[in-house]
Every structure is written in structure tokens, then in C-alpha cells.
Motif scaffolding. Structure first.
Motif, mmCIF file in Angstrom:
data_model
loop_
_atom_site.group_PDB
_atom_site.id
_atom_site.type_symbol
_atom_site.label_atom_id
_atom_site.label_comp_id
_atom_site.label_asym_id
_atom_site.label_seq_id
_atom_site.Cartn_x
_atom_site.Cartn_y
_atom_site.Cartn_z
ATOM 1 N N ALA A 7 7.488 -2.548 -10.021
ATOM 2 C CA ALA A 7 6.797 -2.681 -8.733
ATOM 3 C C ALA A 7 6.856 -4.146 -8.317
ATOM 4 O O ALA A 7 6.671 -5.029 -9.142
ATOM 5 C CB ALA A 7 5.345 -2.253 -8.892
ATOM 6 N N GLU A 8 7.140 -4.378 -7.046
ATOM 7 C CA GLU A 8 7.237 -5.761 -6.595
ATOM 8 C C GLU A 8 6.133 -6.116 -5.603
ATOM 9 O O GLU A 8 5.480 -5.254 -5.036
ATOM 10 C CB GLU A 8 8.622 -6.013 -5.996
ATOM 11 N N ARG A 9 5.971 -7.413 -5.442
ATOM 12 C CA ARG A 9 4.850 -7.907 -4.640
ATOM 13 C C ARG A 9 5.189 -7.988 -3.167
ATOM 14 O O ARG A 9 6.352 -8.106 -2.779
ATOM 15 C CB ARG A 9 4.453 -9.304 -5.112
ATOM 16 N N ILE A 10 4.126 -7.996 -2.391
ATOM 17 C CA ILE A 10 4.275 -8.239 -0.959
ATOM 18 C C ILE A 10 4.570 -9.725 -0.768
ATOM 19 O O ILE A 10 3.959 -10.557 -1.426
ATOM 20 C CB ILE A 10 2.952 -7.938 -0.217
ATOM 21 N N PRO B 192 0.801 -1.233 0.000
ATOM 22 C CA PRO B 192 0.000 0.000 0.000
ATOM 23 C C PRO B 192 0.835 1.287 0.000
ATOM 24 O O PRO B 192 0.537 2.210 -0.764
ATOM 25 C CB PRO B 192 -0.811 -0.123 1.283
ATOM 26 N N ASP B 193 1.916 1.328 0.736
ATOM 27 C CA ASP B 193 2.683 2.574 0.808
ATOM 28 C C ASP B 193 3.473 2.872 -0.459
ATOM 29 O O ASP B 193 4.068 3.930 -0.598
ATOM 30 C CB ASP B 193 3.621 2.542 2.034
ATOM 31 N N GLU B 194 3.487 1.934 -1.419
ATOM 32 C CA GLU B 194 4.209 2.178 -2.684
ATOM 33 C C GLU B 194 3.256 2.427 -3.850
ATOM 34 O O GLU B 194 3.686 2.726 -4.959
ATOM 35 C CB GLU B 194 5.098 0.970 -3.027
ATOM 36 N N ARG B 195 1.961 2.249 -3.597
ATOM 37 C CA ARG B 195 1.013 2.234 -4.730
ATOM 38 C C ARG B 195 0.940 3.573 -5.450
ATOM 39 O O ARG B 195 0.684 3.615 -6.643
ATOM 40 C CB ARG B 195 -0.379 1.854 -4.233
ATOM 41 N N ILE B 196 1.178 4.663 -4.755
ATOM 42 C CA ILE B 196 0.913 5.983 -5.309
ATOM 43 C C ILE B 196 1.626 6.214 -6.640
ATOM 44 O O ILE B 196 1.060 6.756 -7.583
ATOM 45 C CB ILE B 196 1.230 7.086 -4.269
ATOM 46 N N GLU B 197 2.851 5.721 -6.760
ATOM 47 C CA GLU B 197 3.571 5.986 -8.013
ATOM 48 C C GLU B 197 3.112 5.080 -9.159
ATOM 49 O O GLU B 197 3.556 5.227 -10.283
ATOM 50 C CB GLU B 197 5.090 5.881 -7.807
ATOM 51 N N TRP B 198 2.263 4.083 -8.888
ATOM 52 C CA TRP B 198 1.810 3.156 -9.926
ATOM 53 C C TRP B 198 0.348 3.373 -10.316
ATOM 54 O O TRP B 198 -0.167 2.660 -11.174
ATOM 55 C CB TRP B 198 2.009 1.711 -9.450
ATOM 56 N N LEU B 199 -0.273 4.381 -9.720
ATOM 57 C CA LEU B 199 -1.703 4.588 -9.971
ATOM 58 C C LEU B 199 -1.986 4.912 -11.431
ATOM 59 O O LEU B 199 -3.048 4.609 -11.951
ATOM 60 C CB LEU B 199 -2.236 5.713 -9.069
ATOM 61 N N LYS B 200 -1.028 5.527 -12.109
ATOM 62 C CA LYS B 200 -1.270 5.949 -13.499
ATOM 63 C C LYS B 200 -1.232 4.778 -14.496
ATOM 64 O O LYS B 200 -1.515 4.970 -15.661
ATOM 65 C CB LYS B 200 -0.262 7.022 -13.899
ATOM 66 N N TYR B 201 -0.864 3.579 -14.035
ATOM 67 C CA TYR B 201 -0.780 2.441 -14.953
ATOM 68 C C TYR B 201 -1.959 1.485 -14.767
ATOM 69 O O TYR B 201 -2.475 1.342 -13.663
ATOM 70 C CB TYR B 201 0.505 1.642 -14.713
ATOM 71 N N SER B 202 -2.340 0.835 -15.860
ATOM 72 C CA SER B 202 -3.339 -0.235 -15.752
ATOM 73 C C SER B 202 -2.662 -1.481 -15.173
ATOM 74 O O SER B 202 -1.426 -1.572 -15.175
ATOM 75 C CB SER B 202 -3.900 -0.581 -17.135
ATOM 76 N N ASP B 203 -3.469 -2.420 -14.716
ATOM 77 C CA ASP B 203 -2.909 -3.663 -14.180
ATOM 78 C C ASP B 203 -2.061 -4.379 -15.223
ATOM 79 O O ASP B 203 -1.024 -4.944 -14.925
ATOM 80 C CB ASP B 203 -4.032 -4.594 -13.697
ATOM 81 N N LYS B 204 -2.533 -4.353 -16.479
ATOM 82 C CA LYS B 204 -1.780 -5.040 -17.540
ATOM 83 C C LYS B 204 -0.414 -4.394 -17.742
ATOM 84 O O LYS B 204 0.596 -5.077 -17.904
ATOM 85 C CB LYS B 204 -2.581 -5.005 -18.844
ATOM 86 N N GLU B 205 -0.411 -3.054 -17.711
ATOM 87 C CA GLU B 205 0.867 -2.363 -17.884
ATOM 88 C C GLU B 205 1.822 -2.691 -16.737
ATOM 89 O O GLU B 205 3.007 -2.945 -16.952
ATOM 90 C CB GLU B 205 0.640 -0.838 -17.959
ATOM 91 N N ILE B 206 1.289 -2.731 -15.552
ATOM 92 C CA ILE B 206 2.118 -3.063 -14.379
ATOM 93 C C ILE B 206 2.682 -4.475 -14.536
ATOM 94 O O ILE B 206 3.870 -4.708 -14.332
ATOM 95 C CB ILE B 206 1.287 -2.953 -13.081
ATOM 96 N N SER B 207 1.806 -5.360 -14.984
ATOM 97 C CA SER B 207 2.207 -6.752 -15.142
ATOM 98 C C SER B 207 3.272 -6.906 -16.229
ATOM 99 O O SER B 207 4.270 -7.595 -16.043
ATOM 100 C CB SER B 207 0.973 -7.590 -15.462
ATOM 101 N N ASP B 208 3.061 -6.266 -17.362
ATOM 102 C CA ASP B 208 3.988 -6.403 -18.490
ATOM 103 C C ASP B 208 5.375 -5.857 -18.179
ATOM 104 O O ASP B 208 6.380 -6.367 -18.682
ATOM 105 C CB ASP B 208 3.426 -5.694 -19.735
#
Lengths: 395, 411
Positions: free
Chosen positions: B322-325, B291-307
Motif C-alpha cells: 500500500a502506498e501513501r498519498i 481512502p478508496d484503496e483502504r478496503i483491501e488493507w483493513l485486515k492488517y494492523s498498522d505495524k503489518e502494513i508498515s513492515d
């Protein structure tokens, strides 16, 4: 080790000397027995060919030098394995890798690798001292090679043959460079030379009319892994060749089908009872069997307790048997002479190394009738001087 | 020595060839190593240069030997190149003996984290020059045929066709290994001195009792020893079981104090990139990001994050991902699901930070052969990767923080 062999030989010798009581109604009288060494036991292995071949060559040494020597069967087996492995790998595994072989392998192997005495290479390096047992060895070699031919490095290594020989070293022992015989040092090559074996003078002969007569044919039997050729002659000539050779003092190595109910291992007899009156061979239609009835014939055949009239063997029966897998190259033995039964019928006396398949009360000797031998023999090997010059000319 | 040079020459040549191939095919979009990551080394434990394991499954041995070479350096014994194939050879024999007792009809080239100390304890060790293990016609290690014939031979023996095993079969295996890897030297000279394997080992002064193994699982009590249930653990080594955070603490403490570690990990996952030399545990959706890292990834879709963090997708790892918990529970679940397996052995010898200041571990990796080898055999692995994909660790017991060693009752 030596002591052990010696004592087994002694025991065997005694057995041989005993009257052959197991023949029951058959009474054999040895007629013309040529010089031969005592019988060896091939144990639980498929190396009859090496035992028969060595027995044959030991008789040859006796004939030529009048010297009794015990040669190493496992020396031959080991080098045959090496040669088989090379061929198997070159053929990408498209040939069988078997323990078997044929008698004519021996001159070829001795030519290439020499030969040693049994005491120099007993081939028992895997915990057994009394008897050869190759089940584990053969399975290990076979599966080793099956991996080599996968060529999984995309190039064959330079080590595979060394590794293969390493297995043979472990089980059968390392090859001696030198060894002592009668207080003299020999190498395997110098010993072969010393024995004066005329290795180039041995000829393999067969008789099947599905091959052209009087010609060399590549012999299509599973254990002919060297793709050796044999000389094909008429059945008449084949019979004459064997009989004359024995008369003239030459023993004969022979490949034989023994998976036949009439090859009676336990009793040491092999015959071919005539199934009908019409099939009785000419020479048996005389004397006591001249007027035999079918009922009498059936009675004799039912128990095989006593000698009875046998079947006439023709080229046709042989060809049919060979083509239909009831004449197969399943065993090799050594013919060392002839004998006659109480009715005067001729038998061949055979030295047989296969103890495992039956209780050999007669110490490994089997009396094989003419009919059986000419019916079920696959091929023979003998010295060319034992063959009639008319046939040798054709070779 | 000559052989050794040839090996190095070969390796070098293949690196050059691979580099050219990569550049000319235009597959790499980055300026070379580590994708969009910029690493700064923070702490480096002594270690020797990376060595390629060639076409073999002997990572377990290269990583174990790398640890021992590092240990010698740490102890001030100097730089040694020890023979991996010495270990591989003797491990084959020991494995065969055990597998024959278990009547398990397979003899594999793979091994366990504990094999190197186990074999050194039993057989000693020799330098690379005394036992290069290249006796089969190539100048680099290729074990496919060797593994095949050894396994085939062993299967043949275990068919037990004689009704009892012979006394010759171990000799037969030894002779096969002699043929492929070379005979065991009784003596050898090293730096102008004559040694036996025993005298050489003695002079090195490594004590195998000092090396301990660590794992982190939930199905046995923490701080206890247990037999780790992985198929490579053929001689049933003991492992100390630590909570996940303490396992990571061990790595940090060890490296900062000059102790390197053997590391067995899963590498068949989307965040292990051979091309880039990075090991991360990429998030596949926003939800998976702490949760404390999400702010910088909000602009991406899940697919973009995944790719961004999928090695199968072109352009992955162009920026730090971005890495997983990872929790003790999520790790345990993946371990039990066979998603975390003991694929590969490597050597942890450093701590680094990326441009965002996140901690990575510097890894010496012997598996160059398949890689595009832009990173000279060094990889960087993130902390989430370590937490999720570590199967086991092995290190000198003094590399464990004292408070943890106390709980493990290690003196």
C-alpha cells in the motif's frame, strides 16, 4: 627570462662590490675567498638546502673544471619532492612531508636524476617570473598526499605518483629531455657526467658528543628525510676540518641554526658575545680585551656595534643546544672563504640565499664568527680530499 | 575496446558472484526480481544497455549520458556508447574554477543534472573507446582516491599561501586528471574514421539548447524558471517549476513519445529497495493509504502494513504494498525537511504496470555495485514514489506536452 636573471645578477654583483657599510663598527677584510658563483635568491620557499647545495656544487665545478655554470635549484627541489612523496606514502604518512632537505641530498639526487642548467629548468611556471614562492605548491602537494595515504580505494592506484608529478609539472615545468649548453646538446645525465662532479666523494660530517666519535650515525634532524648518515668527529677535528678545507681551496656546505638573536641578518653578521668574563674564549682574552671588565663587556654586548670578546664553545654547549632545540637545522648556507675584522679575529664568509627574512644590504653575504659557526653549525658537507687522511681512514 | 570488454567481463563476473552469494546465503526469499511484483512494460523509449558507475559518485553523469545515448537512438543516429569519464573530467575543471571564485574550499566528485549538457556544450563529447577513463590500475571505476587527491590538492591551493593564486593551479589539476583518467585525446578513430572531439560532437547532431530541466516546488511561482536549491547545483542551472501533476504528466507524455528523461531523486528512504529493484512510497499506517484503496488493507494492523513496505524488515515487498498519498504540500514539507534529497541520478526510459494495473516507471540505474543485481540494472518506480522523491528531471523540450510547453513559453 634569461635577460631578467642576467640583470638581477648584475645588480647583485654591484651590491657585492659596494663597501659593506651596514656592518657599522665591524670592518671586515676578506682574506681567502674561494671561487663561487653569484648569489641566488630562494624567494618565499624553504629550499635553502637546494640553493646552498647548488652553490656548493657550482664552486666544485669551478674548482675542478674552472668553469662557471649556473645549475637549476628547482630541478633538485622537484626530484626531492618525488622521492619524499614515495617515502611518505610507503611510511603511510608517518614521516614529515616538508619542503626542507639537507645538502647531502644533492649528490644523491643528481646521481639518480642528473642535473640541468638553471635556464633549462628555471622552475617558474606558475605566473611568477621574479621570485620563487612555494606556499601554494607545497600546500597542494601535501594535501594531495594526505589523501593518497587514506588508501580509500583499498588498494593504491597506479596513478598517484603520476598525478603528483603532474602537479610539479604544472608549477615548476616539465622536465626537459634535452637542453643546450654552450651550443651542445645534453641530457640531464650526460650533463652531470660533463660536469665531472665526483658525486660519491662528498662526505657529511658533524660533531656532537652525544653520538659515538669517529663513526657514522643516522642523523636525527627533521629535514634528514633520506635518513642519511653523517660522520661524527670531535669538535677539535671538526673545527680543523673546516679551516683546513678552506685553506686548501675546498668550499664547505653547512647546515646552521640561525634562529638566534646573534645572527643579525640585516647587518650580515653572526657572533656569540661572551655573557661573562669567565666564558670568554682563550684567543679573545688577549690584546684589547685582556683586562676587560664585566661592565665594559655588557656595554659592548648591549649594542653589538663593534666586535667584542666571544664565548668559548665546548662540546657540552653544543650537545645541550642540540638536545634542547636551540641548535636546529633551520638553514643551509655555503662557506666560500674567510675574513678578518679590524682586531684580526677570524670570520667565515657565507653565501646565503635567504633574502626574504631581512634586508640584505650586503647582497646575501654574512660574516660568521668562529664561535658562532662552531656553536650553531649542525653539519657540513665537503669533498673527502679536503678532510684529513686520519679522519678519512676512520670513515 | 579491449578495456571495455574487460570492464564488461568484470561486471558480469561480479554479478555472477553476487548471485551465488545471495542464493547460498539464503537471504532472498523471492524468486529473484522485484519481490512480489509482476511488471508488464507498456511503453519503452529507445535506450542503451545499463552501465555500472562502479565505486564512484558519478550517477549524475551516467544518467545524463544515458539520456544522450537514448536521444541519439531516438533521432535514428544508431547506438552509441559515450564516455562518462570525459564529462567527469571536464566537470572537475569547471567545478574547480567556480569553487575557487566562491572561495569554497571543497571540490567534490558529485554533480548536477545539468552537468552533462553543460560540459558537452563546452567541450564536446567522445565515444567510450576514446576516453575510458581507467588509467589508475583497475578495470572498473573506483574514484575514492581520485576524489580524495583532487579535493586535497584543491584545498591546498585555496589555502592561498602565496597571498594570490598562481597561474599553475588549473594545470596541476589537469595533470592529476591526466594521471588518473588519461590524457584528453586530440584525435581518435571511431568506426574506421578519424575524429576530433569537436568533429565527433558535430556529427552526432545533438543540440544542447534543446534540453530543459523541470522541478516542482511551492516556494517559487509555477511555470517560471528558477535556480533549484540543491547543493549539487554548482553551476546554478535553471529549472522550470511545474505543479506536481503536470510534472508527472511530462514523464508520461515524454516516454510515450520516445523521449527518455534524466531523473534526480532521493533514494535514502525505506521504499527504495536495491535488493528488489523497486521504488515505492509505502504507507506506514492505514490512515496514510488513499481512502478508496483502504478496503483491501483493513485486515492488517498498522505495524503489518508498515513492515510490508520497509526495506529494513525481512520479507518486505513480498506482495505489492500500500502506498501513501502525496500532495504538493506533503512533498514540499519533506523537501524542506531534507527528507527528500538529491541522492541519485537515474534514467527514466519506460512505463509499466504491476499486476494490479498501477503505473510504474522503468528506470535504468547505474548503481549496480551495491545492489544484489537481480534486475540487470532496471528498477521500477511507482507513481507515488515519483511524486514524493523526484528532485528534478531533464529531457528534450519536445518531450513536454504542448499545453504545458505553452505555459512555460517553450517553443
Amino acid at each position: 627570462m634569461k635577460k631578467y636573471i642576467l640583470s638581477t645578477l648584475t645588480v647583485l654583483f654591484f651590491l657585492v662590490q659596494l663597501p659593506a657599510q651596514n656592518h657599522k663598527g665591524y670592518q671586515f677584510k676578506d682574506q681567502n675567498i674561494l671561487k663561487a658563483t653569484p648569489i641566488q635568491n630562494q624567494g618565499e620557499t624553504n629550499t635553502c638546502w637546494a640553493f646552498a647545495g647548488i652553490s656548493f656544487l657550482e664552486s666544485e665545478v669551478l674548482r675542478i673544471k674552472n668553469e662557471e655554470v649556473k645549475l637549476s635549484e628547482m630541478w633538485i627541489v622537484r626530484h626531492a619532492y618525488r622521492e619524499k612523496a614515495i617515502r611518505y606514502v610507503r611510511m603511510h604518512g608517518a614521516v614529515a612531508f616538508r619542503a626542507g632537505g639537507i645538502v647531502s641530498d644533492l649528490p644523491a639526487i643528481i646521481e639518480k636524476y642528473g642535473v640541468v642548467t638553471q635556464s633549462a629548468y628555471p622552475g617558474l611556471n606558475y605566473g611568477l617570473t621574479t621570485e620563487h614562492r612555494h606556499g601554494e605548491l607545497h600546500a597542494a602537494l601535501r594535501l594531495y598526499l594526505a589523501e593518497v595515504i587514506k588508501n580509500s580505494n583499498a588498494i593504491l592506484s597506479t596513478a598517484w605518483l603520476n598525478g603528483f608529478e603532474g602537479i610539479l609539472d604544472a608549477y615548476l615545468g616539465e622536465r626537459p629531455k634535452n637542453f643546450e649548453y654552450r651550443a651542445k646538446e645534453y641530457t640531464p645525465q650526460s650533463f652531470a657526467h660533463y660536469l665531472q662532479l665526483p658525486l660519491k666523494d662528498y662526505r657529511a660530517i658533524t660533531s656532537f658528543d652525544l653520538y659515538p666519535q669517529n663513526s657514522w650515525v643516522q642523523f636525527e634532524i627533521p629535514d634528514n628525510w633520506r635518513w642519511d648518515s653523517v660522520f661524527n668527529i670531535s669538535l677539535d677535528n671538526y673545527e680543523k676540518t673546516i679551516l683546513t678545507a678552506l685553506q686548501n681551496g675546498y668550499t664547505v656546505g653547512i647546515s646552521l641554526d640561525i634562529t638566534d638573536a646573534n645572527f643579525m641578518k640585516e647587518r650580515g653578521i653572526a657572533v656569540v658575545p661572551a655573557p661573562s668574563i669567565a666564558s670568554i674564549k682563550k684567543s679573545d682574552k688577549t690584546g684589547q680585551w685582556e683586562k676587560i671588565t664585566l661592565a665594559e663587556l655588557r656595554k659592548i654586548n648591549a649594542t653589538k656595534e663593534v666586535p667584542g670578546p666571544e664565548r668559548e664553545i665546548s662540546p657540552l654547549i653544543r650537545s645541550r643546544g642540540f638536545a634542547n632545540y636551540f641548535i636546529t637545522d633551520d638553514h643551509m648556507v655555503h662557506i666560500i672563504g674567510t675574513a678578518r675584522d679590524q682586531f684580526g679575529k677570524l670570520y667565515f664568509k657565507i653565501k646565503d640565499s635567504a633574502y626574504r627574512n631581512g634586508v640584505k644590504k650586503n647582497g646575501g653575504y654574512v660574516y660568521i664568527s668562529e664561535s658562532y659557526l662552531f656553536y650553531k653549525s649542525v653539519a657540513i658537507i665537503l669533498h673527502k680530499d679536503a678532510i684529513s687522511s686520519d679522519i678519512v681512514k676512520e670513515m | 575496446m579491449k578495456l571495455l570488454k574487460e570492464v564488461k567481463k568484470y561486471t558480469l563476473l561480479s554479478i555472477v558472484a553476487l548471485l551465488i552469494a545471495t542464493v547460498s546465503s539464503g537471504q532472498s526469499k523471492y524468486d529473484g526480481r522485484y519481490g512480489g511484483y509482476k511488471f508488464t512494460d507498456i511503453a519503452i523509449a529507445p535506450s542503451t544497455p545499463p552501465i555500472g558507475q562502479g565505486l564512484t559518485g558519478t550517477c549524475w553523469c551516467f544518467s545524463g549520458i544515458a539520456t544522450m545515448e537514448s536521444e541519439l537512438k531516438r533521432m535514428g543516429k544508431g547506438e552509441y556508447d559515450l564516455s562518462e569519464m570525459w564529462i567527469v573530467r571536464h566537470a572537475f575543471i569547471e567545478k574547480a574554477k567556480r569553487m575557487s571564485m566562491l572561495r569554497r574550499n571543497a571540490l567534490k566528485g558529485s554533480g548536477s543534472i545539468g552537468d552533462v549538457p553543460y560540459i558537452i556544450e563546452k567541450y564536446g563529447i567522445v565515444p567510450e573507446s576514446a576516453y575510458p577513463g581507467l588509467n589508475y590500475g583497475t578495470n572498473f571505476h573506483v574514484h575514492w582516491e581520485l576524489n580524495g587527491v583532487v579535493n586535497g590538492y584543491f584545498k591546498g591551493v585555496l589555502q592561498n599561501k602565496n597571498g594570490e593564486l598562481s597561474e599553475g593551479w588549473i594545470n596541476g589539476l589537469n595533470n592529476i586528471l591526466d594521471a588518473y583518467l588519461g590524457e584528453v585525446p586530440e584525435t581518435f578513430s571511431y568506426n574506421g574514421k578519424e575524429y576530433t572531439p569537436q568533429s565527433f560532437t558535430q556529427e552526432l547532431g545533438l543540440n544542447m539548447d534543446n534540453y530543459v530541466r523541470i522541478a516542482s516546488v511551492m516556494h517559487v511561482p509555477f511555470y517560471k524558471k528558477f535556480g533549484l536549491e540543491v547543493s549539487g547545483n554548482w553551476h546554478w542551472d535553471d529549472f522550470y517549476n511545474l505543479p506536481l501533476d503536470e510534472m508527472i504528466e511530462v514523464i508520461d507524455y515524454a516516454v510515450r513519445n520516445g523521449y527518455s528523461l534524466t531523473w534526480i531523486a532521493d533514494v535514502t528512504n525505506r521504499g527504495y529497495s536495491k535488493e528488489e529493484g523497486i521504488c515505492v512510497y509505502p504507507a506506514e499506517s492505514l490512515e496514510q493509504i488513499p481512502p478508496d484503496e483502504r478496503i483491501e488493507w483493513l485486515k492488517y494492523s498498522d505495524k503489518e502494513i508498515s513492515d510490508m513496505g520497509n526495506r529494513e524488515v525481512p520479507g518486505a515487498f513480498a506482495v505489492p504494498v500500500a502506498e501513501r498519498i502525496v500532495t504538493q504540500e506533503s512533498r514540499q514539507k519533506e523537501y524542506l525537511n531534507f527528507n527528500v534529497k538529491e541522492d541519485h541520478g537515474m534514467h527514466i526510459m519506460g512505463i509499466a504496470a504491476d499486476q494490479r494495473g498501477r503505473i510504474f516507471y522503468k528506470i535504468k540505474n547505474s548503481a549496480h555495485h551495491r545492489a544484489v543485481y537481480q534486475n540487470g540494472g532496471y528498477y521500477y518506480a511507482s507513481q507515488p514514489y515519483m511524486k514524493m522523491f523526484t528532485i528534478s528531471l531533464q529531457l528534450h523540450k519536445n518531450g513536454i506536452p504542448p499545453h504545458i510547453a505553452q505555459k512555460l513559453k517553450i517553443e
